[in-house]
Design an enzyme around this catalytic site. Structure first.
Site, short mmCIF file in Angstrom:
data_model
loop_
_atom_site.label_atom_id
_atom_site.label_comp_id
_atom_site.label_asym_id
_atom_site.label_seq_id
_atom_site.Cartn_x
_atom_site.Cartn_y
_atom_site.Cartn_z
N ARG A 170 7.74 -7.27 -3.46
CA ARG A 170 6.34 -7.52 -3.84
C ARG A 170 6.06 -7.46 -5.34
O ARG A 170 4.93 -7.24 -5.77
CB ARG A 170 5.44 -6.49 -3.13
CG ARG A 170 5.09 -6.92 -1.74
CD ARG A 170 4.19 -5.95 -1.05
NE ARG A 170 3.04 -5.51 -1.81
CZ ARG A 170 1.96 -6.27 -2.05
NH1 ARG A 170 1.90 -7.50 -1.62
NH2 ARG A 170 0.96 -5.76 -2.75
N HIS A 196 2.47 -9.30 -5.04
CA HIS A 196 1.22 -8.55 -5.27
C HIS A 196 0.16 -9.53 -5.77
O HIS A 196 0.43 -10.33 -6.65
CB HIS A 196 1.55 -7.50 -6.33
CG HIS A 196 0.46 -6.53 -6.63
ND1 HIS A 196 0.40 -5.86 -7.83
CD2 HIS A 196 -0.58 -6.09 -5.90
CE1 HIS A 196 -0.63 -5.04 -7.82
NE2 HIS A 196 -1.25 -5.16 -6.66
N GLU A 247 3.56 -1.77 4.04
CA GLU A 247 3.81 -1.86 2.60
C GLU A 247 3.88 -0.47 1.98
O GLU A 247 3.11 0.42 2.35
CB GLU A 247 2.65 -2.67 2.01
CG GLU A 247 2.65 -2.73 0.51
CD GLU A 247 1.41 -3.45 0.01
OE1 GLU A 247 0.78 -4.22 0.78
OE2 GLU A 247 1.05 -3.23 -1.16
N ARG A 256 -4.53 -8.19 6.26
CA ARG A 256 -4.16 -6.79 6.05
C ARG A 256 -5.32 -5.93 6.54
O ARG A 256 -6.48 -6.22 6.21
CB ARG A 256 -3.93 -6.57 4.55
CG ARG A 256 -3.41 -5.21 4.20
CD ARG A 256 -3.41 -5.00 2.70
NE ARG A 256 -4.64 -4.35 2.26
CZ ARG A 256 -4.76 -3.69 1.11
NH1 ARG A 256 -3.74 -3.63 0.27
NH2 ARG A 256 -5.90 -3.12 0.79
N GLU A 259 -0.19 -12.22 -1.39
CA GLU A 259 -1.44 -11.46 -1.24
C GLU A 259 -2.57 -12.21 -1.94
O GLU A 259 -2.39 -12.72 -3.05
CB GLU A 259 -1.28 -10.07 -1.87
CG GLU A 259 -2.52 -9.20 -1.73
CD GLU A 259 -2.33 -7.81 -2.33
OE1 GLU A 259 -1.40 -7.64 -3.15
OE2 GLU A 259 -3.11 -6.92 -1.98
N TRP A 276 -1.39 8.46 -5.15
CA TRP A 276 -2.49 7.56 -4.79
C TRP A 276 -1.86 6.27 -4.30
O TRP A 276 -2.13 5.73 -3.30
CB TRP A 276 -3.41 7.27 -5.97
CG TRP A 276 -4.42 6.22 -5.61
CD1 TRP A 276 -4.43 4.90 -5.96
CD2 TRP A 276 -5.58 6.40 -4.77
NE1 TRP A 276 -5.50 4.25 -5.39
CE2 TRP A 276 -6.22 5.15 -4.66
CE3 TRP A 276 -6.14 7.49 -4.11
CZ2 TRP A 276 -7.39 4.96 -3.91
CZ3 TRP A 276 -7.30 7.31 -3.37
CH2 TRP A 276 -7.92 6.04 -3.27
N HIS A 284 0.47 2.61 0.86
CA HIS A 284 0.17 3.02 -0.52
C HIS A 284 0.90 4.29 -0.94
O HIS A 284 0.30 5.24 -1.47
CB HIS A 284 -1.34 3.11 -0.75
CG HIS A 284 -1.78 2.49 -2.04
ND1 HIS A 284 -2.00 3.21 -3.18
CD2 HIS A 284 -2.03 1.20 -2.37
CE1 HIS A 284 -2.38 2.40 -4.16
NE2 HIS A 284 -2.39 1.17 -3.70
N GLU A 344 5.09 -3.54 -5.79
CA GLU A 344 4.01 -3.83 -6.74
C GLU A 344 4.05 -2.92 -7.96
O GLU A 344 3.51 -3.28 -9.00
CB GLU A 344 2.64 -3.75 -6.05
CG GLU A 344 2.26 -2.36 -5.60
CD GLU A 344 0.95 -2.33 -4.83
OE1 GLU A 344 0.73 -3.21 -3.98
OE2 GLU A 344 0.16 -1.42 -5.08
N TYR A 383 -7.62 4.77 0.45
CA TYR A 383 -7.23 3.56 -0.27
C TYR A 383 -7.51 2.32 0.58
O TYR A 383 -7.27 2.32 1.78
CB TYR A 383 -5.71 3.58 -0.61
CG TYR A 383 -5.27 2.19 -0.94
CD1 TYR A 383 -5.59 1.64 -2.18
CD2 TYR A 383 -4.69 1.36 0.02
CE1 TYR A 383 -5.31 0.31 -2.46
CE2 TYR A 383 -4.41 0.04 -0.24
CZ TYR A 383 -4.71 -0.47 -1.49
OH TYR A 383 -4.46 -1.79 -1.75
N ASP A 439 -1.10 -1.50 4.36
CA ASP A 439 -0.59 -0.89 3.13
C ASP A 439 -0.67 0.63 3.24
O ASP A 439 -1.75 1.18 3.39
CB ASP A 439 -1.45 -1.38 1.94
CG ASP A 439 -0.83 -1.02 0.60
OD1 ASP A 439 0.10 -0.19 0.56
OD2 ASP A 439 -1.30 -1.58 -0.42
C1 GCO Z 1 -2.33 -4.02 -3.08
C2 GCO Z 1 -2.30 -2.89 -4.03
C3 GCO Z 1 -3.49 -2.73 -4.88
C4 GCO Z 1 -3.25 -1.62 -5.90
C5 GCO Z 1 -3.89 -2.03 -7.18
C6 GCO Z 1 -3.66 -1.02 -8.26
O1 GCO Z 1 -1.52 -3.97 -2.18
O2 GCO Z 1 -3.11 -4.92 -3.27
O3 GCO Z 1 -1.86 -1.72 -3.42
O4 GCO Z 1 -4.68 -2.55 -4.18
O5 GCO Z 1 -3.76 -0.41 -5.48
O6 GCO Z 1 -3.38 -3.28 -7.55
O7 GCO Z 1 -4.20 -1.46 -9.46
MG MG Z 2 -0.28 -2.35 -2.18
#
Ligand code: GCO
Ligand code: MG
Length: 404
Positions: free
Chosen positions: A285, A314, A238, A148, A341, A404, A214, A264, A160, A212
């Site tokens: 996920r 996740h 993602e 990733r 992951e 976020w 996010h 997730e 992020y 990702d």
């Molecule tokens: C990922 C996730 C994480 C989340 C985290 C939040 O794809 O691994 O987006 O990085 O941000 O698990 O607690």
């Molecule tokens: Mg993620």
């Protein structure tokens, strides 16, 4: 019958906060469950301590499905991350106990291995493109077959997925309130295709490339990003848009063939019912520790199988090694596995969690120890008291709150 005689919640922060459930039976068997919900750890600890642990005492640890139904339907209040993480912790610990009593690794109880190993993807990141490329190279050298890639968006502080150098966590150090960062969608939409294109240009197409988003985009923006990335042949993008708006994914689908992964932040089969049954995503996920444990995750994955959706659990570092191990047992056994992951855990996590999974040539294997193959050192855990930390909050340039 194996009677549950003790249920204990352990909160510890070896590298970051983890909430762990310990169940003990009258024959002295111990099962471990992960109850960690990043930034809301104590809510789950209380849910377990105050409302669940007392209900478990005296019950038969073998009746996993019945206990799941009892905790889910019996609470009246349903779904949600706190409830489903608490139920997951109990469920995971019960599978661990069943495996230990049977003398078999949990994947054997789930039907046995359907593959030889679990394909995992690692996290590569960088403050700029060249730093990211170095990190991708390092992961490919270590044998990863899937990576990733995330890079800091120019002009946006705290992107992020880009940790402080040498750290393996995406949250700032201990803080009583979350840090706040700036977000700018246009900069991101211009930058992301450039970054992912640079990765393909340097390393070619002979490995899986993931990214990702996010939850940052609107459906039409996500459609545009997916289309811009088509030439880079992504394994997936993602969370292109906030996951709770399931029908939004129809619009994304109309504009791009880039595969989509979501889940997730979803906690139950009902949270992803439309995404799966309308074939709006390619990978689901949901995690074992936030979606009701092994029992419920298997149900989600079975529904997904019917609709050609593959799994992509996740596995961020805020899910404890107990969770990762439980996920690997499921991954090894389900027919529609896609990818897992694997971010790893920041030290000193290994002082508290003794694991038996192994990595080789891009694949993880959960090992053949009875149960889940993770043991928790309670004495070591006491050296790392709870340490309040929060995921950052995003604000747009005009000061309004963004996802976020
Ligand atoms: C990922 C996730 C994480 C989340 C985290 C939040 O794809 O691994 O987006 O990085 O941000 O698990 O607690
Ligand atoms: Mg993620």
């Amino acid at each position: 019958m194996s009677k549950i005689v003790d249920a204990k919640v352990i909160v510890t922060a070896p590298g970051r906060n983890y909430v762990t459930l310990k169940l003990t039976t009258d024959d002295g068997v111990v099962g471990w469950g992960d109850a960690t919900l990043n930034g809301r750890e104590l809510a789950v600890a209380s849910y377990l301590r105050d409302h669940v642990c007392p209900l478990l005492l005296g019950r038969d640890a073998h009746r996993i499905e019945d206990l799941w139904q009892y905790l889910y339907k019996g609470a009246y209040w349903r779904r949600g991350p706190v409830t489903m993480t608490a139920i997951a912790a109990v469920d995971i610990a019960l599978w661990d106990i069943k495996g230990k009593i049977a003398g078999l690794p949990v994947y054997q109880l789930l039907g046995g291995a359907a593959r030889d190993g679990v394909l995992v993807y690692a996290h590569a990141s960088g403050e700029g493109i060249s730093e990211l490329l170095d990190d991708v190279a390092a992961h490919l050298d270590q044998g990863y077959l899937a990576v990733r890639a995330q890079a800091a968006v120019p002009g946006v502080d705290k992107t992020y997925g880009v940790p402080e150098r040498g750290q393996n966590v995406y949250e700032p150090a201990s803080a009583a309130v979350p840090a706040e960062g700036r977000w700018d969608t246009e900069s991101y939409l211009r930058f992301a295709p450039e970054v992912l294109g640079a990765v393909r240009e340097r390393f070619g197409f002979d490995f899986h490339l993931l990214h990702d988003v996010h939850h940052r985009l609107t459906p039409i923006e996500a459609g545009r990003l997916g289309r811009d990335l088509e030439e880079h042949r992504m394994f997936w993008i993602e969370d292109p848009t906030p996951a709770e708006d399931q029908s939004a994914f129809r619009l994304i689908r109309q504009h791009t063939t880039t595969p989509i992964a979501v889940g997730e932040v979803l906690n139950s089969i009902w949270d992803c019912q439309q995404l799966i049954t309308e074939r709006l995503i390619d990978y689901i996920r949901t995690s074992v520790s936030h979606a009701g444990g092994i029992t419920h995750l298997r149900r989600i994955f079975s529904l997904a199988e019917l609709y050609g959706v593959r799994t992509g659990s996740h596995g961020a570092g805020d899910l404890s090694p107990v969770s990762l191990s439980a996920a690997l047992h499921v991954d090894l056994a389900v027919p529609n596995f896609g990818i897992q992951e694997y971010m790893g855990h920041a030290e000193p996590a290994s002082e508290v969690f003794r694991t038996s999974y192994t990595f080789s040539n891009g694949y993880l294997h959960p090992g053949d120890a009875p149960g889940l193959g993770v043991e928790v050192d309670e004495r070591a855990a006491t050296a790392f008291p709870y340490d309040p930390r929060y995921l950052p909050v995003n604000r747009r340039r005009d000061g309004s709150v963004h996802d976020w």
